[in-house]
Scaffold this motif. Structure first.
Motif, PDB file in Angstrom:
ATOM      1  N   ALA A 143      79.507 129.971  36.161  1.00  0.00           N
ATOM      2  CA  ALA A 143      77.741 130.159  36.672  1.00  0.00           C
ATOM      3  C   ALA A 143      77.306 128.706  36.771  1.00  0.00           C
ATOM      4  O   ALA A 143      76.286 128.698  37.441  1.00  0.00           O
ATOM      5  N   GLY A 144      77.559 127.945  35.983  1.00  0.00           N
ATOM      6  CA  GLY A 144      77.010 126.411  36.294  1.00  0.00           C
ATOM      7  C   GLY A 144      77.463 125.557  37.170  1.00  0.00           C
ATOM      8  O   GLY A 144      76.637 124.561  37.678  1.00  0.00           O
ATOM      9  N   THR A 145      78.450 126.131  37.872  1.00  0.00           N
ATOM     10  CA  THR A 145      78.718 125.216  39.166  1.00  0.00           C
ATOM     11  C   THR A 145      77.873 125.689  40.313  1.00  0.00           C
ATOM     12  O   THR A 145      77.608 126.669  40.771  1.00  0.00           O
ATOM     13  N   SER A 146      77.698 124.617  41.022  1.00  0.00           N
ATOM     14  CA  SER A 146      76.736 124.761  42.211  1.00  0.00           C
ATOM     15  C   SER A 146      77.221 124.365  43.503  1.00  0.00           C
ATOM     16  O   SER A 146      76.753 124.938  44.662  1.00  0.00           O
ATOM     17  N   THR A 147      78.609 124.063  43.445  1.00  0.00           N
ATOM     18  CA  THR A 147      79.346 123.801  44.867  1.00  0.00           C
ATOM     19  C   THR A 147      80.406 124.730  45.155  1.00  0.00           C
ATOM     20  O   THR A 147      81.066 124.925  43.921  1.00  0.00           O
TER      21      THR A 147
END
Length: 474
Positions: free
Chosen positions: A77-81
């Motif tokens: 969930a902490g990934t933004s790409t």
């Protein structure tokens, strides 16, 4: 003394016959005519103890599994790409199924982009070897194509020993050194099939039932996250295409001047823009500007302003103040709640003269072998801020071999410094351009950007657009 004690005290030692069986004593609440079994219950001490250790082990295992899933999903969930999410998914899945290598193929069923293949522990050449296997013979190919019996995970516990496996598949597996695989589809109810992940084992193996359950739970959550990021990437790509279409497709070529531009917009699509247009009598119009905000509204405002400026530049090109005055009127009529900065320069390359006017915009920078200096312009308000905009124009003459740099304030803000320090950094970068690079405006612009923004111009690095337009006068 209870009922069971009374019965036990009067019971004979031997096996009684039917005629000699003693009569049961009369005890309150007990009917003596009701037959009583001669078999007594086993003592409590003979009952096996409750499996407390087994239950504790199971509970500890469940808690460990939940903790692992929680940690992995938090990291995902902490990934933004999209790329970061795919790499995280592939690595987490390998840890859950006990594999060392793998690959993930993103190929949405609707045919929409993005499509890509990433590997874990596999070099680019090794991925190429795997792609030489016929698609319908690979686990991910069967999952992606929706072949029969491919709705569930596909396990190949012994690729080299299974004679029914495609010979090319066995050959590639032997060359790359893997002997088993476990493939899992990635899909959501809303979007359908997104792709497939395959994990590879060095020895014949198959994940345990518990491992399959955990990776299945994780993959369902991961597919939803990947679907959201894929949709976001598609939207950003569409915005980027629109933003580029609103800007010149190519720069004009005129004798006496050479042009180069460097432009980067944010992921959301910012409001920085530029233009370069040939005008009558071999003149050249150069413009840079910025519209407040980002996204579709800012892009629409950019399109209207640039179209209006082109029309006004043709009608009143020799008077940049009149051009910006007309542009300010257009902005108040079409974008009453929008403020914008702009700088327009009317250039005559054969005479090496530049007449410019600015509306709340940063001053140009002239750089050459003998000088590097900002052009002194009068202070003026941005367009749309005052009931009537007007500011005096400024004329200057670049020397032979000098380059005029027009830029947006996003270049300064991306430095993270104060305004004065950002201007000083830009001045030092232009003054420090090597002499060999000054002959090419593109090389000069690249050097300035690398010096001012050493971390690069990737769209994810900041929330500001950057425009740098370089005009070198021969």
């Amino acid at each position: 003394m209870g009922v069971r004690d009374a019965i036990h005290r009067n019971a004979p030692l031997g096996k009684p016959t039917a005629m000699s069986a003693p009569h049961l004593p009369k005890v309150a609440g007990i009917d003596p005519m009701v037959p009583v079994s001669t078999h007594t219950a086993a003592p409590l001490k003979s009952v096996p103890p409750a499996p407390a250790a087994f239950i504790q082990d199971r509970l500890a295992s469940w808690v460990s599994d939940l903790t692992t899933l929680h940690e992995l999903t938090e990291r995902l969930a902490g990934t933004s790409t999209l790329d970061d999410a795919l790499h995280e998914l592939l690595g987490a899945g390998a840890a859950l199924v006990g594999a060392r290598r793998g690959l993930l193929v993103l190929e949405p069923a609707d045919g929409a982009v993005p499509c890509r293949t990433i590997g874990l522990g596999l070099a680019h050449a090794e991925l190429g070897h795997i792609e030489t296997v016929p698609r319908d013979a690979t686990p991910y190919g069967r999952l992606l194509d929706g072949l029969p019996d491919t709705d569930a995970p596909l396990a190949s516990p012994d690729i080299l020993g299974d004679t029914s496996t495609d010979p090319r598949c066995r050959e590639v597996a032997a060359r790359l050194g893997y002997a088993a695989s476990y493939a899992l589809p990635l899909a959501t109810e809303a979007t359908g099939r997104l792709g497939a992940a395959v994990w590879l084992y060095d020895e014949p193996a198959e994940p345990l039932e518990r491992q399959c359950h955990l990776v299945g739970l994780y993959a369902r959550y991961a597919a939803e996250h990947v679907a959201r990021l894929a949709e976001l990437e598609r939207a950003r790509a569409d915005v980027a295409v629109i933003a580029e279409e609103l800007l010149p497709s190519r720069l004009p070529r005129l004798p006496g001047v050479r042009l180069a531009v460097r432009h980067r917009s944010t992921a959301r699509g910012g409001g920085d823009w530029y233009d370069a247009m040939p005008l009558p009598d071999n003149a050249l119009g150069l413009a840079v500007g910025s519209v407040g905000g980002s996204g579709p509204a800012a892009l629409a405002a950019v399109g209207r302003l640039r179209a209006g400026l082109r029309a006004y530049a043709v009608m009143e090109g020799e008077d940049p103040v009149a051009v910006l005055s007309d542009l300010e009127l257009l902005l108040r009529l079409t974008e009453p709640a929008t403020a914008a900065t702009a700088l327009y320069a009317y250039c005559e390359p054969d005479r090496r003269t530049v007449l410019l006017a600015g509306a709340g915009h940063t001053p140009p920078l002239v750089t050459g072998d003998r000088r590097t200096a900002f052009v002194e312009t009068s202070l003026s308000a941005p367009l749309g801020m005052l009931p009537c905009w007007e500011a005096p124009s400024v004329e200057f003459s670049p020397g032979p071999g000098e380059t005029v740099l027009l830029y947006t304030d996003g270049l300064l803000r991306r430095t993270g410094d104060s305004t004065d320090r950002a201007f000083a950094r830009l001045h030092a970068a232009a003054a420090g351009v090597p002499k060999v690079l000054r002959q090419d405006p593109g090389a000069l612009a690249d050097h300035v950007l690398r010096t001012v923004l050493p971390d690069g111009l990737d769209p994810s690095d900041g929330g500001e657009d950057v425009v740098l337009l370089a005009a070198r006068f021969d």
